[in-house]
Write an enzyme that holds these catalytic residues in place. Structure first.
Site, PDB file in Angstrom:
ATOM      1  N   CYS A 157       9.498  56.202  -3.888  1.00 18.85           N
ATOM      2  CA  CYS A 157      10.919  56.368  -4.214  1.00 18.85           C
ATOM      3  C   CYS A 157      11.318  55.860  -5.595  1.00 18.85           C
ATOM      4  CB  CYS A 157      11.769  55.677  -3.151  1.00 18.85           C
ATOM      5  SG  CYS A 157      11.384  56.191  -1.469  1.00 18.85           S
ATOM      6  N   LYS A 194      21.993  57.972  -2.288  1.00 20.40           N
ATOM      7  CA  LYS A 194      20.856  57.148  -2.687  1.00 20.40           C
ATOM      8  C   LYS A 194      20.534  57.342  -4.161  1.00 20.40           C
ATOM      9  CE  LYS A 194      16.097  56.055  -1.379  1.00 20.40           C
ATOM     10  NZ  LYS A 194      15.000  56.324  -0.425  1.00 20.40           N
ATOM     11  N   ASP A 233      12.268  63.468  -4.820  1.00 18.62           N
ATOM     12  CA  ASP A 233      11.545  62.418  -5.544  1.00 18.62           C
ATOM     13  C   ASP A 233      10.052  62.407  -5.218  1.00 18.62           C
ATOM     14  OD1 ASP A 233      12.047  61.541  -2.969  1.00 18.62           O
ATOM     15  OD2 ASP A 233      12.647  59.515  -3.538  1.00 18.62           O
ATOM     16  N   HIS A 234       9.687  62.883  -4.045  1.00 25.43           N
ATOM     17  CA  HIS A 234       8.272  62.982  -3.656  1.00 25.43           C
ATOM     18  C   HIS A 234       8.186  63.820  -2.391  1.00 25.43           C
ATOM     19  CE1 HIS A 234       9.198  60.058  -0.520  1.00 25.43           C
ATOM     20  NE2 HIS A 234       9.713  59.290  -1.461  1.00 25.43           N
TER      21      HIS A 234
END
Length: 498
Positions: free
Chosen positions: A62, A110, A275-276
């Site tokens: 993250c 987030k 993000d991944h």
């Protein structure tokens, strides 16, 4: 700015941007022929926008990944080593630059790209990753099925942030005379923590409801045929991936419908990415933290005025490209030190991209990982055909080489079979990053941070470390594990990397 997309006409008007961020395996959403589930709103973006088929995270976890995206710099340049060590809180991001140039900006949900976040347990796990012990940290993933056929909003915090973004569009953005940038970051599909005791202590609890489960019951059989025999993907994680895709599609749809209702959709550039990825039991692993495709490959899609419709781009790109792309869209001069390149030359209509590109995009991307659950720093060089993965100092752990054109599931490491290609790719990687030196820097950082933390808690150290996420294993033989840490602290290993 304007473009055409099967009947949808883009208006000439203000540049407006909305950006989504989740974590998701990019292959499952955007890869050609991937029709496992029906995703009408994401398919709408594909029809009227440009899909990047080979987009990658610059670090498959993250905070470091988000730090790369917000800074436009590779992980080793910002030293965003783990989920605790990201950017300085005062770092100037692309959104800050856009605000300085007159954009109205807003962020919801987030963020997680600055230093100082995540649990003590997560930090200690990262710092002690190469200590000579093996501790079970988490139990098996579990599911919490909500017996309500009408329950759509399972991840309630994400839906609240989506509502906040929609309200901001309706009440504020619509009235601005300046262009705006809205960022929406969702936690989905991150799980909830499981109970603090029992067999599944520390495991991941995935919440869903009969509303979502009903939608995947038929498609799940298709998914099982596609993946189970090849990559040992469990039925639970298959279902979780499908439910995640449905949820994300609905949230994307809420934003798109709001833009349409406000007559902003034809004036707004929308970017969807992650993000991944999520391993979901490919290679018998879950989470991310790996350079395998399920973990490192991310979705990336751009739709809006001036963006080519129904376009699929096969070039390798990565999240550091977001920073220059955002500035390029706004017509802001790009800093010279960025690791990334604007995506507009690959995605915009020729007549709309009048700016001359001084530096040609390289035919590779770099990803690196230095966090927890892996006992050596990992480096990936991805080209059109090859994926080369190096570890630590490049000697103590053997590298991996995959020909993704012939082996997309990454089942055959051919590094030893093709030594000349392996050597050539390793030399190229070393020309981009001195990875043995970076690995040594991370080792030093981990020890320094651990020593500082240990000193900060004083006499309470033994009690604190015995009650981290791995405590069920630790308490079986605490003296053994404390001795392993003491031996690690007194061993000088940095010199072998330099």
């Amino acid at each position: 700015m304007g473009g055409e997309g099967r009947g949808m006409e883009w208006e000439i008007g203000r540049s407006m941007l909305i950006k989504f961020l989740f974590f998701q395996d990019g292959r499952l959403t955007f890869h050609p022929g991937s029709q496992v589930v029906k995703l009408p709103f994401i398919n709408f973006m594909k029809t009227y926008g440009t899909s990047f088929l080979n987009a990658y995270t610059n670090s498959p976890i993250c905070c470091p990944s988000r730090a790369a995206m917000w800074s436009g710099l590779f992980t080793h340049l910002t030293e965003s080593w783990n989920n605790f060590k990201g950017l300085d809180p005062n770092y100037t991001t692309w959104m800050d630059v856009m605000e300085e140039h007159g954009y109205q900006t807003q962020k919801f949900g987030k963020l997680d790209y600055t230093s100082g976040h995540h649990s003590i347990s997560n930090r200690v796990e990262a710092w002690t990753r190469d200590v000579a012990f093996l501790l079970r940290q988490e139990g098996r993933p579990v599911v919490n099925l909500i017996p309500n056929k009408a329950k759509e909003r399972v991840m309630e915090a994400d839906w609240r942030n989506t509502d906040r973004a929609i309200n901001w569009l309706r009440k504020e953005a619509i009235n601005y005379t300046k262009p705006f940038v809205l960022y929406l970051g969702l936690n989905l599909p991150h799980p909830y923590p499981s109970p603090s005791s029992g067999e599944n202590f520390g495991s991941s609890t995935f919440h869903t409801s009969l509303f979502w489960l009903k939608k995947v019951s038929k498609e799940n059989h298709i998914f099982k045929i596609d993946w189970f025999n090849k990559n040992h993907r469990s039925s639970f994680t298959k279902t979780k991936c499908l439910i995640t895709k449905f949820n994300l599609n609905f949230i994307v749809g809420e934003i798109i419908l709001t833009l349409h209702q406000l007559d902003l959709l034809q004036k707004t550039i929308v970017i969807y990415t992650s993000d991944h990825g999520e391993l979901a039991m490919e290679h018998r692993q879950f989470y991310k933290m790996s350079m395998y495709e399920a973990s490192a490959h991310v979705p990336l899609l751009i739709m809006g005025p001036g963006i080519k419709a129904n376009q699929q781009v096969s070039n390798v790109v990565s999240l550091v490209d977001i920073y220059p792309t955002m500035l390029d869209i706004a017509g802001i001069p790009l800093p010279q030190n960025l690791s990334g390149y604007s995506l507009l030359p690959l995605s915009s209509e020729p007549s709309k991209n009048k700016r001359k590109v001084k530096n040609l995009r390289p035919p590779w991307i770099l990803s690196e990982y230095h966090g927890c659950n892996v006992n050596a720093s990992t480096y990936m060089l991805r080209t059109n055909q090859w994926k080369y993965i190096a570890y630590s100092d490049g000697v103590s752990v053997l590298p991996q080489l995959f020909d993704l054109s012939l082996d997309p599931e990454e089942l055959n490491n051919i590094a030893a079979k093709f030594p000349e290609i392996t050597y050539s790719l390793d030399q190229k990687l070393r020309s981009i990053i001195n990875y043995p030196k970076v690995s040594a820097s991370v080792h030093r950082y981990n020890k320094e941070q651990f020593i500082m933390w240990k000193q900060s808690i004083g006499q309470n150290y033994s009690n604190v470390i015995a009650n981290l996420r791995w405590h069920q294993e630790w308490l079986k033989n605490p003296e053994k594990y404390e001795n392993a840490i003491n031996q690690w602290l007194t061993t000088h290993i940095a010199s072998q990397f330099e």
